[in-house]
Design an enzyme around this catalytic site. Structure first.
Site, short mmCIF file in Angstrom:
data_model
loop_
_atom_site.label_atom_id
_atom_site.label_comp_id
_atom_site.label_asym_id
_atom_site.label_seq_id
_atom_site.Cartn_x
_atom_site.Cartn_y
_atom_site.Cartn_z
N ASP A 131 0.95 -1.24 -0.06
CA ASP A 131 -0.17 0.06 0.02
C ASP A 131 0.79 1.20 0.03
OD1 ASP A 131 -2.12 -1.88 0.38
OD2 ASP A 131 -2.55 -1.16 2.35
N ARG A 181 -1.16 -0.33 -8.33
CA ARG A 181 -2.76 -0.17 -8.09
C ARG A 181 -2.49 1.50 -8.37
NH1 ARG A 181 -3.78 -1.04 -2.33
NH2 ARG A 181 -4.21 -3.32 -2.72
C1 LIG Z 1 -8.61 -1.52 -3.35
C2 LIG Z 1 -8.29 -0.17 -2.76
C3 LIG Z 1 -7.02 0.09 -2.32
C4 LIG Z 1 -6.66 1.11 -1.96
N1 LIG Z 1 -5.24 1.47 -1.20
C5 LIG Z 1 -5.04 2.71 -1.07
C6 LIG Z 1 -3.72 2.99 -0.76
O1 LIG Z 1 -2.98 2.13 -0.77
N2 LIG Z 1 -3.19 4.15 -0.39
C7 LIG Z 1 -4.27 5.41 -0.30
O2 LIG Z 1 -4.00 6.52 -0.05
N3 LIG Z 1 -5.51 5.17 -0.82
C8 LIG Z 1 -5.88 3.91 -1.03
N4 LIG Z 1 -7.24 3.57 -1.38
C9 LIG Z 1 -8.17 4.57 -1.11
C10 LIG Z 1 -8.21 5.68 -2.33
O3 LIG Z 1 -7.27 6.27 -2.29
C11 LIG Z 1 -9.68 6.50 -2.31
O4 LIG Z 1 -9.39 7.20 -0.89
C12 LIG Z 1 -11.09 5.85 -2.20
O5 LIG Z 1 -10.82 4.65 -2.99
C13 LIG Z 1 -12.06 6.72 -2.50
O6 LIG Z 1 -11.84 7.18 -3.80
P1 LIG Z 1 -12.80 6.69 -5.27
O7 LIG Z 1 -11.72 6.23 -6.14
O8 LIG Z 1 -13.60 5.81 -4.65
O9 LIG Z 1 -13.55 7.93 -5.54
P2 LIG Z 1 -14.63 9.09 -4.71
O10 LIG Z 1 -14.43 10.26 -5.59
O11 LIG Z 1 -13.91 9.44 -3.28
O12 LIG Z 1 -15.82 8.20 -4.41
C14 LIG Z 1 -16.64 8.02 -5.74
C15 LIG Z 1 -17.81 7.26 -5.01
O13 LIG Z 1 -17.61 6.05 -4.30
C16 LIG Z 1 -18.38 5.85 -3.23
N5 LIG Z 1 -17.36 6.00 -2.02
C17 LIG Z 1 -16.11 6.21 -2.12
N6 LIG Z 1 -15.50 6.40 -0.78
C18 LIG Z 1 -16.77 5.93 -0.05
C19 LIG Z 1 -16.80 5.66 1.36
N7 LIG Z 1 -15.75 5.71 2.21
N8 LIG Z 1 -18.04 5.15 1.86
C20 LIG Z 1 -18.94 5.36 1.10
N9 LIG Z 1 -18.99 5.36 -0.17
C21 LIG Z 1 -17.74 5.77 -0.75
C22 LIG Z 1 -19.35 7.15 -3.07
O14 LIG Z 1 -20.45 6.64 -4.00
C23 LIG Z 1 -18.49 8.33 -4.14
O15 LIG Z 1 -19.44 9.06 -4.64
C24 LIG Z 1 -7.59 2.47 -1.89
C25 LIG Z 1 -8.76 2.06 -2.45
C26 LIG Z 1 -9.22 0.91 -2.95
C27 LIG Z 1 -10.47 0.85 -3.50
#
Ligand SMILES: Cc1cc2nc3c(=O)[nH]c(=O)nc-3n(C[C@H](O)[C@H](O)[C@H](O)COP(=O)(O)OP(=O)(O)OC[C@H]3O[C@@H](n4cnc5c(N)ncnc54)[C@H](O)[C@@H]3O)c2cc1C
Length: 310
Positions: A131, A181
């Site tokens: 991560d 990722r």
């Molecule tokens: C498999 C995976 C691994 C990850 N690993 C890392 C990492 O190593 N380092 C790091 O900094 N980040 C990591 N993340 C988190 C990532 O950086 C984002 O903070 C997170 O995925 C939310 O961003 P989004 O792309 O979904 O977009 P957003 O614009 O935040 O969300 C898009 C839509 O997804 C839904 N959604 C998003 N988050 C939530 C929530 N918490 N609760 C409910 N609904 C939600 C909502 O419907 C929202 O409108 C990871 C995410 C995933 C999916």
């Protein structure tokens, strides 16, 4: 200060987590995002995830450990998870944080722990995803990744679209033919380091998506897990990969347990590999607060849970 910034600032205060942990209803709400406290809890969720045709990733929650013993304990949990993944024959990979394996205690400690996990993963033919944490550790994480990758092709890393530096980092990773990722990024960062405006983050994600799917990147063996729940970006991914006729074996979609499960069937129906990351462990507080910060509406659900009788 925005609510997101406040929640992210609180996410680094473990004492608040200890207080929250005593409120049983908070724990119930936390279960929406966290499988439970033990590997068995995680495997119960992962088994049902995989039975639905999804792939899995598993994270033992924890970060910024203070002693080599704590780091060694985290390493041993990951070794156990890898053994169980092989024994149960599940399409699941571990996803770990280097500060959990002792990065803050010195590179040697962390490298030693990471190497043992990568060796076990290699012997089981299993990827190990590293991560990405806050920007304080980006250089150290990418440097360690570049160091282990030639010996361990099963090592995978993460880049965050919100960091201004990521387009440069991605070029370095493409040269390595890395397994990557791509996520938006979940930590509180100053505007000089990360785009403060969500629209800029989304635009950066699109540019990075294009770059990681470019013919020269694919020719070098780059494989990307597009980690997002953003329907617009997922539609764009479908558009780009169809237009360029990119085989579905060359990339995957990744999501977090408890977030947008309604999208899984649709993405599977498109023939895509969809991996759901399932976290477990007692140390859920930092992870949970970052999920609240991503969508402050979750806070309303949490408060409702607390005031409503069960
Ligand atoms: C498999 C995976 C691994 C990850 N690993 C890392 C990492 O190593 N380092 C790091 O900094 N980040 C990591 N993340 C988190 C990532 O950086 C984002 O903070 C997170 O995925 C939310 O961003 P989004 O792309 O979904 O977009 P957003 O614009 O935040 O969300 C898009 C839509 O997804 C839904 N959604 C998003 N988050 C939530 C929530 N918490 N609760 C409910 N609904 C939600 C909502 O419907 C929202 O409108 C990871 C995410 C995933 C999916």
């Amino acid at each position: 200060m925005s609510l997101r910034a406040l929640l992210l600032a609180l996410s680094t205060r473990p004492r608040i987590g200890q207080a929250m942990d005593r409120v049983a209803l908070t724990r119930r709400f936390v279960r929406r995002f966290v499988a439970g406290t033990t590997p068995e809890d995680a495997f119960a969720v992962l088994t049902s995830v995989c039975a639905r045709g999804l792939s899995g990733a598993v994270t033992y929650l924890g970060e910024n450990v203070h002693t080599p013993d704590e780091a060694a304990r985290a390493r041993d949990v990951y070794l156990h998870l890898l053994d169980e993944i092989a024994r149960r024959r599940l399409p699941v990979v571990p996803s770990l944080k280097l500060t959990h394996l002792g990065l803050d205690l010195g590179e040697a400690t962390c490298l030693d722990n990471l190497t043992k996990v990568l060796e076990r993963g290699a012997s089981n033919d299993t990827l190990v995803w590293i991560d990405m944490e806050s920007s304080a550790g980006t250089d150290r994480t990418l440097d360690l990744y570049a160091r282990v990758r030639p010996t361990f092709p099963n090592a995978a890393c993460v880049v965050q679209a919100y960091l201004r530096r990521t387009e440069r980092d991605v070029e370095r990773l493409i040269d390595l033919g890395a397994t990557i990722r791509l996520c938006k990024g979940a930590y509180q960062e100053p505007p000089g380091i990360a785009y403060p405006d969500k629209r800029d983050v989304d635009r950066a994600y699109e540019r990075l998506m294009d770059r990681l799917l470019a013919p020269d990147a694919l020719a070098r063996g780059v494989y990307t897990g597009f980690a997002t729940h953003d329907e617009r970006l997922l539609a764009r991914l479908r558009g780009v990969t169809q237009e360029r006729r990119i085989a579905r074996e060359r990339f995957e979609v990744q999501m977090l347990y408890g977030i947008r499960p309604d999208l899984h069937e649709r993405l599977l129906g498109q023939g895509l590999t969809v991996r759901v990351l399932v976290p477990f462990g007692e140390d859920w507080y930092g992870y949970f607060m970052r999920r609240l910060a991503e969508r402050p509406a979750n806070l309303t659900f949490l408060l409702e849970t607390l005031v409503r009788p069960s």
